[in-house]
Scaffold this motif. Structure first.
Motif, PDB file in Angstrom:
ATOM      1  N   ASN A  45       0.887  -1.160   0.000  1.00 39.60           N
ATOM      2  CA  ASN A  45       0.000   0.000   0.000  1.00 39.60           C
ATOM      3  C   ASN A  45       0.927   1.212   0.000  1.00 39.60           C
ATOM      4  O   ASN A  45       1.507   1.558   1.019  1.00 39.60           O
ATOM      5  CB  ASN A  45      -0.891  -0.019   1.257  1.00 39.60           C
ATOM      6  CG  ASN A  45      -1.640   1.282   1.445  1.00 39.60           C
ATOM      7  OD1 ASN A  45      -1.364   2.041   2.372  1.00 39.60           O
ATOM      8  ND2 ASN A  45      -2.587   1.552   0.586  1.00 39.60           N
ATOM      9  N   PHE A  48       2.882   5.157   2.350  1.00 41.39           N
ATOM     10  CA  PHE A  48       3.578   4.977   3.610  1.00 41.39           C
ATOM     11  C   PHE A  48       5.056   5.350   3.477  1.00 41.39           C
ATOM     12  O   PHE A  48       5.933   4.498   3.603  1.00 41.39           O
ATOM     13  CB  PHE A  48       3.403   3.498   4.001  1.00 41.39           C
ATOM     14  CG  PHE A  48       3.621   3.155   5.441  1.00 41.39           C
ATOM     15  CD1 PHE A  48       2.762   3.607   6.433  1.00 41.39           C
ATOM     16  CD2 PHE A  48       4.677   2.335   5.807  1.00 41.39           C
ATOM     17  CE1 PHE A  48       2.956   3.248   7.759  1.00 41.39           C
ATOM     18  CE2 PHE A  48       4.878   1.972   7.134  1.00 41.39           C
ATOM     19  CZ  PHE A  48       4.016   2.432   8.115  1.00 41.39           C
ATOM     20  N   GLU A  52       7.071   2.922   1.401  1.00 41.89           N
ATOM     21  CA  GLU A  52       6.586   2.784   0.028  1.00 41.89           C
ATOM     22  C   GLU A  52       5.708   3.973  -0.294  1.00 41.89           C
ATOM     23  O   GLU A  52       4.825   4.325   0.477  1.00 41.89           O
ATOM     24  CB  GLU A  52       5.795   1.479  -0.218  1.00 41.89           C
ATOM     25  CG  GLU A  52       4.762   1.142   0.843  1.00 41.89           C
ATOM     26  CD  GLU A  52       5.350   0.239   1.897  1.00 41.89           C
ATOM     27  OE1 GLU A  52       6.251  -0.536   1.552  1.00 41.89           O
ATOM     28  OE2 GLU A  52       4.931   0.317   3.051  1.00 41.89           O
ATOM     29  N   ALA A 102       5.000  -4.071   3.389  1.00 41.97           N
ATOM     30  CA  ALA A 102       4.262  -2.816   3.538  1.00 41.97           C
ATOM     31  C   ALA A 102       4.494  -2.200   4.913  1.00 41.97           C
ATOM     32  O   ALA A 102       3.557  -1.716   5.536  1.00 41.97           O
ATOM     33  CB  ALA A 102       2.768  -3.080   3.317  1.00 41.97           C
ATOM     34  N   GLY A 103       5.717  -2.237   5.376  1.00 44.37           N
ATOM     35  CA  GLY A 103       5.958  -1.747   6.739  1.00 44.37           C
ATOM     36  C   GLY A 103       5.019  -2.484   7.671  1.00 44.37           C
ATOM     37  O   GLY A 103       4.474  -1.917   8.612  1.00 44.37           O
ATOM     38  N   THR A 105       3.653  -4.698  10.489  1.00 44.73           N
ATOM     39  CA  THR A 105       4.036  -5.125  11.827  1.00 44.73           C
ATOM     40  C   THR A 105       3.637  -6.583  12.050  1.00 44.73           C
ATOM     41  O   THR A 105       2.541  -6.993  11.671  1.00 44.73           O
ATOM     42  CB  THR A 105       3.313  -4.242  12.862  1.00 44.73           C
ATOM     43  OG1 THR A 105       3.635  -2.882  12.574  1.00 44.73           O
ATOM     44  CG2 THR A 105       3.695  -4.603  14.279  1.00 44.73           C
ATOM     45  N   ARG A 110      -2.268 -11.452  13.020  1.00 45.75           N
ATOM     46  CA  ARG A 110      -1.899 -11.647  11.610  1.00 45.75           C
ATOM     47  C   ARG A 110      -1.227 -12.994  11.402  1.00 45.75           C
ATOM     48  O   ARG A 110      -1.376 -13.604  10.344  1.00 45.75           O
ATOM     49  CB  ARG A 110      -0.985 -10.506  11.138  1.00 45.75           C
ATOM     50  CG  ARG A 110      -1.728  -9.192  11.007  1.00 45.75           C
ATOM     51  CD  ARG A 110      -0.813  -8.032  10.680  1.00 45.75           C
ATOM     52  NE  ARG A 110      -1.568  -6.794  10.602  1.00 45.75           N
ATOM     53  CZ  ARG A 110      -1.039  -5.581  10.657  1.00 45.75           C
ATOM     54  NH1 ARG A 110       0.276  -5.450  10.798  1.00 45.75           N
ATOM     55  NH2 ARG A 110      -1.798  -4.513  10.584  1.00 45.75           N
ATOM     56  N   GLN A 149      -4.920   5.052  10.008  1.00 48.72           N
ATOM     57  CA  GLN A 149      -5.132   4.382   8.726  1.00 48.72           C
ATOM     58  C   GLN A 149      -5.823   3.052   9.008  1.00 48.72           C
ATOM     59  O   GLN A 149      -5.375   2.269   9.863  1.00 48.72           O
ATOM     60  CB  GLN A 149      -3.827   4.144   7.957  1.00 48.72           C
ATOM     61  CG  GLN A 149      -4.109   3.548   6.573  1.00 48.72           C
ATOM     62  CD  GLN A 149      -2.874   3.203   5.748  1.00 48.72           C
ATOM     63  OE1 GLN A 149      -1.754   3.155   6.252  1.00 48.72           O
ATOM     64  NE2 GLN A 149      -3.106   2.953   4.465  1.00 48.72           N
ATOM     65  N   THR A 152      -4.564  -0.751  10.384  1.00 48.89           N
ATOM     66  CA  THR A 152      -3.162  -0.752  10.820  1.00 48.89           C
ATOM     67  C   THR A 152      -3.073  -0.986  12.327  1.00 48.89           C
ATOM     68  O   THR A 152      -4.081  -0.948  13.037  1.00 48.89           O
ATOM     69  CB  THR A 152      -2.497   0.603  10.493  1.00 48.89           C
ATOM     70  OG1 THR A 152      -3.224   1.634  11.177  1.00 48.89           O
ATOM     71  CG2 THR A 152      -2.497   0.877   9.009  1.00 48.89           C
ATOM     72  N   THR A 153      -1.851  -1.166  12.802  1.00 51.74           N
ATOM     73  CA  THR A 153      -1.681  -1.333  14.244  1.00 51.74           C
ATOM     74  C   THR A 153      -2.026  -0.023  14.974  1.00 51.74           C
ATOM     75  O   THR A 153      -2.432  -0.061  16.125  1.00 51.74           O
ATOM     76  CB  THR A 153      -0.243  -1.783  14.593  1.00 51.74           C
ATOM     77  OG1 THR A 153       0.685  -1.030  13.815  1.00 51.74           O
ATOM     78  CG2 THR A 153      -0.051  -3.244  14.314  1.00 51.74           C
ATOM     79  N   ASP A 190       2.657   5.044  12.501  1.00 52.25           N
ATOM     80  CA  ASP A 190       4.059   4.634  12.635  1.00 52.25           C
ATOM     81  C   ASP A 190       4.994   5.853  12.591  1.00 52.25           C
ATOM     82  O   ASP A 190       4.752   6.807  11.839  1.00 52.25           O
ATOM     83  CB  ASP A 190       4.451   3.678  11.504  1.00 52.25           C
ATOM     84  CG  ASP A 190       3.586   2.423  11.484  1.00 52.25           C
ATOM     85  OD1 ASP A 190       2.343   2.555  11.511  1.00 52.25           O
ATOM     86  OD2 ASP A 190       4.135   1.317  11.436  1.00 52.25           O
TER      87      ASP A 190
HETATM   88  N1  ARG Z   1       2.940  -0.935  10.759  1.00 52.60           N
HETATM   89  C1  ARG Z   1       1.541  -0.723  10.651  1.00 52.60           C
HETATM   90  C2  ARG Z   1       0.833  -2.039  10.524  1.00 52.60           C
HETATM   91  O1  ARG Z   1       1.429  -3.021  10.202  1.00 52.60           O
HETATM   92  C3  ARG Z   1       1.154   0.183   9.512  1.00 52.60           C
HETATM   93  C4  ARG Z   1       1.603  -0.251   8.165  1.00 52.60           C
HETATM   94  C5  ARG Z   1       0.984   0.563   7.056  1.00 52.60           C
HETATM   95  N2  ARG Z   1       1.630   0.267   5.835  1.00 52.60           N
HETATM   96  C6  ARG Z   1       1.308   0.817   4.649  1.00 52.60           C
HETATM   97  N3  ARG Z   1       2.027   0.489   3.614  1.00 52.60           N
HETATM   98  N4  ARG Z   1       0.274   1.599   4.543  1.00 52.60           N
HETATM   99  O2  ARG Z   1      -0.336  -2.149  10.719  1.00 52.60           O
END
Ligand code: ARG
Length: 257
Positions: A45, A48, A52, A102-103, A105, A110, A149, A152-153, A190
């Motif tokens: 996504n 971020f 990305e 996607a960063g 976590t 999950r 968002q 997300t975490t 984040d």
């Molecule tokens: N680290 C957080 C999660 O895993 C947010 C990641 C959002 N990443 C993104 N590409 N929008 O929930």
């Protein structure tokens, strides 16, 4: 008679060969001998930064470069699919993508749907507020309107805050815009994207006190242990060679606390 037999053996062989070729095309992730490189499809996504984001028509950032380096290690061709953050895990479990980068976590929740590679980065959830806000730490978020968002975490974190109203946005940046416009009181997101968004906006700050410590890793389908092993091997090589640090250092400057 003899010739007929040879012809039919050849025909059978040709059939088997073409079937095999078909099969190997479908299984992206398995290497084809010779021929063109197999595709490694990455779901992300691209909202971020610095992990990305879009730069013109391209998706760039730490994750894009790490995935590119992994694909190179595996002799595969990287293809990036941009989608909503909460579609990434479903895309991986359905086999529409080989990896989710996607960063993302690592969470116990999950892990019930996907496997994760070894972690490649650490992160925290932080709070963004207006410069003149009276919110000084996470504890002051009680009863406030908090933007996140979706999926997300940060979203999960915010939903634990007592009496808070959680506003979910499709993009982290939209939450930050809503904060600038005074529609919400704070954003939980984040740390690194928070810095990027605050840099771009006016009159916002990040609170010193963070929420959580998290680790980012690559999501892989549960039944695809072969790919998981390959990715972990490639990641280990990138760590050992210093390439991983080099990629991260390109996007995150050490002094930019
Ligand atoms: N680290 C957080 C999660 O895993 C947010 C990641 C959002 N990443 C993104 N590409 N929008 O929930």
């Amino acid at each position: 008679m003899k010739l007929k037999k040879i012809v039919s053996v050849l025909l059978v062989a040709a059939c088997v060969f073409s079937l095999a070729a078909c099969g190997s095309k479908k299984d992206s992730g398995e290497s084809e001998d010779g021929g063109k490189a197999d595709k490694l499809v990455m779901a992300t996504n691209a909202e971020f930064p610095p992990y990305e984001y879009h730069e013109g028509d391209e998706i760039v950032g730490i994750d894009a470069e790490i995935a590119e380096a992994i694909a190179e290690e595996l002799g595969m061709e990287l293809e990036i699919e941009d989608m909503a953050f909460d579609s990434i895990i479903p895309a991986v479990t359905a086999g529409k993508a080989d990896i989710g980068v996607a960063g993302m976590t690592v969470t116990e929740d999950r892990k019930e749907s996907v496997d994760f590679s070894e972690p490649y980065a650490t992160a925290t959830q932080v709070v963004i507020v207006k410069e003149d806000s009276d919110i000084a730490g996470p504890d002051d978020l009680v009863g406030k309107k908090v933007g996140v968002q979706l999926g997300t975490t940060g979203d999960i974190c915010a939903s634990d805050i007592e009496d808070a109203t959680v506003e979910q946005y499709n993009k982290g940046f939209e939450a930050v815009q809503a904060l600038t416009q005074g529609k919400i009181d704070a954003v939980v997101i984040d740390g690194q994207p928070a810095k990027e968004f605050v840099k771009e906006a006016e009159g916002l700050k990040i609170l010193d006190e963070a929420f959580t410590e998290e680790e980012y890793a690559i999501a892989i389908a549960k039944d695809n242990t072969e790919l998981k092993d390959q990715i972990n091997d490639a990641l280990a090589k990138l760590k050992d060679s210093g390439k991983l640090d080099e990629i991260i250092g390109k996007y995150i400057k050490a002094d930019a606390e």
